[in-house]
Design a protein around this motif. Structure first.
Motif, PDB file in Angstrom:
ATOM      1  N   ARG A  80       0.846  -1.194   0.000  1.00 38.72           N
ATOM      2  CA  ARG A  80       0.000   0.000   0.000  1.00 38.72           C
ATOM      3  C   ARG A  80       0.882   1.245   0.000  1.00 38.72           C
ATOM      4  N   SER A  81       0.639   2.114  -0.937  1.00 42.86           N
ATOM      5  CA  SER A  81       1.337   3.397  -0.993  1.00 42.86           C
ATOM      6  C   SER A  81       0.602   4.359  -0.082  1.00 42.86           C
ATOM      7  N   ARG A  82       1.325   4.875   0.923  1.00 40.70           N
ATOM      8  CA  ARG A  82       0.711   5.784   1.887  1.00 40.70           C
ATOM      9  C   ARG A  82       1.287   7.187   1.818  1.00 40.70           C
ATOM     10  N   TYR A  83       2.457   7.314   1.200  1.00 39.63           N
ATOM     11  CA  TYR A  83       3.170   8.589   1.183  1.00 39.63           C
ATOM     12  C   TYR A  83       3.784   8.834  -0.185  1.00 39.63           C
ATOM     13  N   VAL A  84       4.034  10.086  -0.491  1.00 43.69           N
ATOM     14  CA  VAL A  84       4.790  10.472  -1.683  1.00 43.69           C
ATOM     15  C   VAL A  84       5.701  11.638  -1.311  1.00 43.69           C
ATOM     16  N   ASN A  85       6.747  11.812  -2.070  1.00 43.62           N
ATOM     17  CA  ASN A  85       7.532  13.042  -2.035  1.00 43.62           C
ATOM     18  C   ASN A  85       7.274  13.731  -3.358  1.00 43.62           C
ATOM     19  N   LYS A  86       7.102  15.052  -3.290  1.00 46.36           N
ATOM     20  CA  LYS A  86       6.783  15.830  -4.483  1.00 46.36           C
ATOM     21  C   LYS A  86       7.913  16.791  -4.799  1.00 46.36           C
ATOM     22  N   THR A  87       8.060  17.068  -6.072  1.00 48.75           N
ATOM     23  CA  THR A  87       9.004  18.084  -6.522  1.00 48.75           C
ATOM     24  C   THR A  87       8.256  19.413  -6.537  1.00 48.75           C
ATOM     25  N   ASP A  88       8.934  20.475  -6.906  1.00 48.97           N
ATOM     26  CA  ASP A  88       8.274  21.774  -7.006  1.00 48.97           C
ATOM     27  C   ASP A  88       7.692  22.015  -8.397  1.00 48.97           C
ATOM     28  N   ARG A  89       7.705  21.004  -9.245  1.00 50.14           N
ATOM     29  CA  ARG A  89       7.173  21.158 -10.599  1.00 50.14           C
ATOM     30  C   ARG A  89       5.659  21.223 -10.583  1.00 50.14           C
ATOM     31  N   LYS A  90       5.103  21.993 -11.472  1.00 47.77           N
ATOM     32  CA  LYS A  90       3.647  22.171 -11.552  1.00 47.77           C
ATOM     33  C   LYS A  90       2.964  21.038 -12.320  1.00 47.77           C
ATOM     34  N   ASN A  91       3.668  20.453 -13.289  1.00 48.03           N
ATOM     35  CA  ASN A  91       3.105  19.388 -14.108  1.00 48.03           C
ATOM     36  C   ASN A  91       2.839  18.156 -13.232  1.00 48.03           C
ATOM     37  N   PRO A  92       1.585  17.677 -13.141  1.00 47.95           N
ATOM     38  CA  PRO A  92       1.291  16.532 -12.280  1.00 47.95           C
ATOM     39  C   PRO A  92       2.031  15.263 -12.693  1.00 47.95           C
ATOM     40  N   HIS A  93       2.452  15.186 -13.951  1.00 51.27           N
ATOM     41  CA  HIS A  93       3.173  14.007 -14.422  1.00 51.27           C
ATOM     42  C   HIS A  93       4.634  14.013 -13.975  1.00 51.27           C
ATOM     43  N   GLU A  94       5.110  15.117 -13.447  1.00 50.84           N
ATOM     44  CA  GLU A  94       6.501  15.238 -13.001  1.00 50.84           C
ATOM     45  C   GLU A  94       6.604  15.591 -11.525  1.00 50.84           C
ATOM     46  N   ARG A  95       5.502  15.656 -10.810  1.00 50.63           N
ATOM     47  CA  ARG A  95       5.516  16.144  -9.425  1.00 50.63           C
ATOM     48  C   ARG A  95       5.985  15.119  -8.420  1.00 50.63           C
ATOM     49  N   ILE A  96       5.678  13.861  -8.608  1.00 50.89           N
ATOM     50  CA  ILE A  96       6.015  12.850  -7.610  1.00 50.89           C
ATOM     51  C   ILE A  96       7.418  12.312  -7.880  1.00 50.89           C
ATOM     52  N   SER A  97       8.263  12.339  -6.849  1.00 49.91           N
ATOM     53  CA  SER A  97       9.633  11.825  -6.999  1.00 49.91           C
ATOM     54  C   SER A  97       9.832  10.488  -6.292  1.00 49.91           C
ATOM     55  N   HIS A  98       9.065  10.246  -5.213  1.00 50.96           N
ATOM     56  CA  HIS A  98       9.181   9.006  -4.439  1.00 50.96           C
ATOM     57  C   HIS A  98       7.801   8.573  -3.948  1.00 50.96           C
ATOM     58  N   VAL A  99       7.672   7.298  -3.717  1.00 56.30           N
ATOM     59  CA  VAL A  99       6.463   6.730  -3.140  1.00 56.30           C
ATOM     60  C   VAL A  99       6.903   5.861  -1.964  1.00 56.30           C
ATOM     61  N   GLY A 100       6.083   5.810  -0.923  1.00 58.32           N
ATOM     62  CA  GLY A 100       6.474   5.039   0.252  1.00 58.32           C
ATOM     63  C   GLY A 100       5.282   4.519   1.021  1.00 58.32           C
ATOM     64  N   GLY A 101       5.593   3.722   2.033  1.00 56.09           N
ATOM     65  CA  GLY A 101       4.564   3.131   2.873  1.00 56.09           C
ATOM     66  C   GLY A 101       5.198   2.473   4.072  1.00 56.09           C
ATOM     67  N   ALA A 102       4.484   1.514   4.644  1.00 51.75           N
ATOM     68  CA  ALA A 102       4.970   0.792   5.817  1.00 51.75           C
ATOM     69  C   ALA A 102       4.873  -0.705   5.561  1.00 51.75           C
ATOM     70  N   ASN A 103       5.926  -1.422   5.932  1.00 53.69           N
ATOM     71  CA  ASN A 103       5.928  -2.880   5.858  1.00 53.69           C
ATOM     72  C   ASN A 103       5.012  -3.431   6.946  1.00 53.69           C
ATOM     73  N   PRO A 104       4.640  -4.721   6.852  1.00 53.98           N
ATOM     74  CA  PRO A 104       3.781  -5.310   7.891  1.00 53.98           C
ATOM     75  C   PRO A 104       4.347  -5.176   9.308  1.00 53.98           C
ATOM     76  N   ASP A 105       5.674  -5.116   9.436  1.00 53.80           N
ATOM     77  CA  ASP A 105       6.278  -4.969  10.767  1.00 53.80           C
ATOM     78  C   ASP A 105       6.370  -3.506  11.207  1.00 53.80           C
ATOM     79  N   GLY A 106       5.857  -2.592  10.380  1.00 53.76           N
ATOM     80  CA  GLY A 106       5.852  -1.177  10.727  1.00 53.76           C
ATOM     81  C   GLY A 106       7.039  -0.385  10.223  1.00 53.76           C
ATOM     82  N   THR A 107       8.070  -1.044   9.715  1.00 52.50           N
ATOM     83  CA  THR A 107       9.223  -0.327   9.192  1.00 52.50           C
ATOM     84  C   THR A 107       8.840   0.348   7.871  1.00 52.50           C
ATOM     85  N   PRO A 108       9.366   1.534   7.628  1.00 52.81           N
ATOM     86  CA  PRO A 108       9.000   2.246   6.399  1.00 52.81           C
ATOM     87  C   PRO A 108       9.738   1.706   5.174  1.00 52.81           C
ATOM     88  N   TRP A 109       9.116   1.859   4.029  1.00 50.73           N
ATOM     89  CA  TRP A 109       9.773   1.602   2.753  1.00 50.73           C
ATOM     90  C   TRP A 109       9.560   2.839   1.881  1.00 50.73           C
TER      91      TRP A 109
END
Length: 94
Positions: A6-35
């Motif tokens: 499950r993707s729960r988080y993203v990092n965004k750039t300062d670009r306005k174009n929605p196709h270029e805004r997301i730089s990273h995607v993240g979430g939590a493993n079943p044990d709670g550690t982040p990915w």
């Protein structure tokens, strides 16, 4: 075997174009550690059937897929046509 996360988080750039805004995607493993994955790595993982990502809102799961716009690969939710709005609404990756 394909990992499904499950993707729960993203990092965004300062670009306005929605196709270029997301730089990273993240979430939590079943044990709670982040990915966290860069968009380039997430796209490779999806293309190679190593990972599947999804977002969940109000109990509804929507797959994350990759697409191309003007030769640029990006990720979006399957239900969003061309705009990756569901991902852009996620909180920032820790």
């Amino acid at each position: 075997m394909t990992k499904r996360e499950r993707s729960r988080y993203v990092n965004k750039t300062d670009r306005k174009n929605p196709h270029e805004r997301i730089s990273h995607v993240g979430g939590a493993n079943p044990d709670g550690t982040p990915w966290k994955r860069s968009i380039d790595q997430a796209i490779r993982d999806i293309e190679n059937n190593e990972w599947e990502f999804y977002v969940e809102e109000n109990g509804r799961r929507v797959d994350v897929v990759w697409a191309t716009h003007d030769g640029y690969k990006y990720i979006k939710t399957a239900a969003d046509d061309i705009h990756p709005n569901n991902l852009l609404l996620l909180a920032e990756c820790p």
